[in-house]
Write a protein that holds these residues in place. Structure first.
Motif, PDB file in Angstrom:
ATOM      1  N   LEU A   1       3.325  -7.330  15.117  1.00  0.00           N
ATOM      2  CA  LEU A   1       4.352  -8.136  14.469  1.00  0.00           C
ATOM      3  C   LEU A   1       4.806  -7.496  13.151  1.00  0.00           C
ATOM      4  O   LEU A   1       6.006  -7.434  12.858  1.00  0.00           O
ATOM      5  N   ILE A   2       3.834  -7.004  12.378  1.00  0.00           N
ATOM      6  CA  ILE A   2       4.178  -6.383  11.092  1.00  0.00           C
ATOM      7  C   ILE A   2       4.951  -5.090  11.307  1.00  0.00           C
ATOM      8  O   ILE A   2       5.931  -4.813  10.611  1.00  0.00           O
ATOM      9  N   VAL A   3       4.515  -4.298  12.285  1.00  0.00           N
ATOM     10  CA  VAL A   3       5.231  -3.046  12.602  1.00  0.00           C
ATOM     11  C   VAL A   3       6.657  -3.353  13.040  1.00  0.00           C
ATOM     12  O   VAL A   3       7.615  -2.681  12.628  1.00  0.00           O
ATOM     13  N   ALA A   4       6.809  -4.388  13.868  1.00  0.00           N
ATOM     14  CA  ALA A   4       8.146  -4.767  14.334  1.00  0.00           C
ATOM     15  C   ALA A   4       9.024  -5.221  13.165  1.00  0.00           C
ATOM     16  O   ALA A   4      10.208  -4.882  13.090  1.00  0.00           O
ATOM     17  N   ALA A   5       8.431  -5.983  12.239  1.00  0.00           N
ATOM     18  CA  ALA A   5       9.194  -6.471  11.084  1.00  0.00           C
ATOM     19  C   ALA A   5       9.700  -5.318  10.225  1.00  0.00           C
ATOM     20  O   ALA A   5      10.777  -5.407   9.619  1.00  0.00           O
ATOM     21  N   VAL A  28      16.218  -4.862   2.027  1.00  0.00           N
ATOM     22  CA  VAL A  28      15.196  -5.243   1.047  1.00  0.00           C
ATOM     23  C   VAL A  28      14.134  -6.142   1.686  1.00  0.00           C
ATOM     24  O   VAL A  28      12.955  -6.080   1.339  1.00  0.00           O
ATOM     25  N   PHE A  29      14.544  -6.958   2.666  1.00  0.00           N
ATOM     26  CA  PHE A  29      13.611  -7.902   3.277  1.00  0.00           C
ATOM     27  C   PHE A  29      12.500  -7.224   4.080  1.00  0.00           C
ATOM     28  O   PHE A  29      11.503  -7.878   4.422  1.00  0.00           O
ATOM     29  N   ILE A  30      12.636  -5.922   4.389  1.00  0.00           N
ATOM     30  CA  ILE A  30      11.560  -5.261   5.122  1.00  0.00           C
ATOM     31  C   ILE A  30      10.499  -4.685   4.180  1.00  0.00           C
ATOM     32  O   ILE A  30       9.453  -4.231   4.630  1.00  0.00           O
ATOM     33  N   ALA A  31      10.766  -4.726   2.863  1.00  0.00           N
ATOM     34  CA  ALA A  31       9.814  -4.159   1.897  1.00  0.00           C
ATOM     35  C   ALA A  31       8.427  -4.809   1.981  1.00  0.00           C
ATOM     36  O   ALA A  31       7.413  -4.102   1.929  1.00  0.00           O
ATOM     37  N   PRO A  32       8.314  -6.157   2.118  1.00  0.00           N
ATOM     38  CA  PRO A  32       6.966  -6.745   2.231  1.00  0.00           C
ATOM     39  C   PRO A  32       6.191  -6.220   3.440  1.00  0.00           C
ATOM     40  O   PRO A  32       4.986  -5.950   3.339  1.00  0.00           O
ATOM     41  N   ALA A  33       6.875  -6.070   4.569  1.00  0.00           N
ATOM     42  CA  ALA A  33       6.195  -5.552   5.762  1.00  0.00           C
ATOM     43  C   ALA A  33       5.737  -4.117   5.540  1.00  0.00           C
ATOM     44  O   ALA A  33       4.620  -3.736   5.937  1.00  0.00           O
ATOM     45  N   LEU A  34       6.568  -3.311   4.910  1.00  0.00           N
ATOM     46  CA  LEU A  34       6.177  -1.930   4.610  1.00  0.00           C
ATOM     47  C   LEU A  34       4.993  -1.897   3.643  1.00  0.00           C
ATOM     48  O   LEU A  34       4.094  -1.069   3.778  1.00  0.00           O
ATOM     49  N   ALA A  35       4.990  -2.808   2.671  1.00  0.00           N
ATOM     50  CA  ALA A  35       3.884  -2.866   1.709  1.00  0.00           C
ATOM     51  C   ALA A  35       2.573  -3.240   2.406  1.00  0.00           C
ATOM     52  O   ALA A  35       1.511  -2.670   2.118  1.00  0.00           O
ATOM     53  N   VAL A  36       2.654  -4.193   3.334  1.00  0.00           N
ATOM     54  CA  VAL A  36       1.450  -4.597   4.080  1.00  0.00           C
ATOM     55  C   VAL A  36       0.934  -3.439   4.918  1.00  0.00           C
ATOM     56  O   VAL A  36      -0.277  -3.154   4.955  1.00  0.00           O
ATOM     57  N   GLY A  39      -0.736  -0.958   2.668  1.00  0.00           N
ATOM     58  CA  GLY A  39      -2.047  -1.441   2.237  1.00  0.00           C
ATOM     59  C   GLY A  39      -3.088  -1.327   3.328  1.00  0.00           C
ATOM     60  O   GLY A  39      -4.236  -0.918   3.076  1.00  0.00           O
ATOM     61  N   MET A  40      -2.702  -1.674   4.560  1.00  0.00           N
ATOM     62  CA  MET A  40      -3.630  -1.559   5.691  1.00  0.00           C
ATOM     63  C   MET A  40      -4.018  -0.107   5.934  1.00  0.00           C
ATOM     64  O   MET A  40      -5.194   0.203   6.153  1.00  0.00           O
ATOM     65  N   ALA A  41      -3.023   0.782   5.888  1.00  0.00           N
ATOM     66  CA  ALA A  41      -3.301   2.197   6.111  1.00  0.00           C
ATOM     67  C   ALA A  41      -4.237   2.737   5.034  1.00  0.00           C
ATOM     68  O   ALA A  41      -5.181   3.491   5.329  1.00  0.00           O
TER      69      ALA A  41
END
Length: 210
Positions: A1-5, A28-36, A39-41
């Motif tokens: 889901l996060i990758v898709a976002a 800009v709305f995809i920035a939180p998903a990229l940040a997550v 962080g996971m990586a």
């Protein structure tokens, strides 16, 4: 889901090629998903290194901290214009100035307005005939009008204007007049205020009519 976002909106845009205005702001709305994902990586990377060697994990953590220090220092240096940041690959703000519009929303008008009012107060200057100051503005007038306050009238017309407030953009004029205020970050001018009383200034634009 996060990758898709983080990826699906970009993939759809690449495939459908819709009209784009001001580019990156649409994503800009995809920035939180990229940040997550980042962080996971990072967490997985450190866990994997720690399993192999605690010493290596400490070194890796130090490298990551050093990497984070650079943008933090840049944000501090640019404050309150952090949104104008460009990384070293882009040449920083100075390197990006010729290719991108930096402060096109005119936040620098706030600081410029405060400094202009401080200068006029220090000099004990007031407009003649009990009128309001007239200031020709190249940039977003609402931003200038709010920050300057009721003592000023903002206008596009340079005729009869006392001052000129210019964004540091390619389309704004650079009159041969005294500079009262200059807002700079990383050797890039964000805004200027000129005293154009007694000076000829045909337009607020560098190439009027074009």
């Amino acid at each position: 889901l996060i990758v898709a976002a983080a990826t699906v909106p970009i993939l759809i845009t690449v495939l459908t090629r819709p009209a784009m205005y001001n580019g990156i702001r649409h994503f800009v709305f995809i920035a939180p998903a990229l940040a997550v994902l980042g962080g996971m990586a990072g967490a997985w990377f450190l866990e994997d290194i720690e399993r192999r060697s605690k010493r290596a994990a400490i070194v890796a953590a130090a490298v990551i901290a050093a990497g984070l220090a650079d943008p933090v220092i840049a944000m501090k240096r640019l404050h309150p214009y952090q949104y104008t940041h460009f990384n070293h690959i882009a040449g920083g703000v100075e390197g990006a100035e010729e290719r991108f519009m930096i402060d096109y929303w005119g936040l620098a008008f706030k600081e410029a307005s405060e400094k202009l009012r401080a200068i006029l107060t220090e000099r004990n200057e007031s407009p003649k005939d009990h009128r309001r100051w007239r200031i020709a503005v190249c940039g977003p007038h609402p931003a200038a009008e709010v920050e300057l306050g009721p003592e000023f009238i903002t206008t596009w017309d340079t005729k009869g204007a006392d001052f000129a407030m210019m964004l540091g953009e390619f389309y704004c004029a650079e009159p041969d007049a005294p500079v009262l205020v200059e807002i700079e970050r990383e050797d890039v001018t964000y805004a200027k205020v000129y005293d154009i009383r007694g000076y000829s200034m045909p337009s607020v634009f560098k190439n009027p009519g074009r």
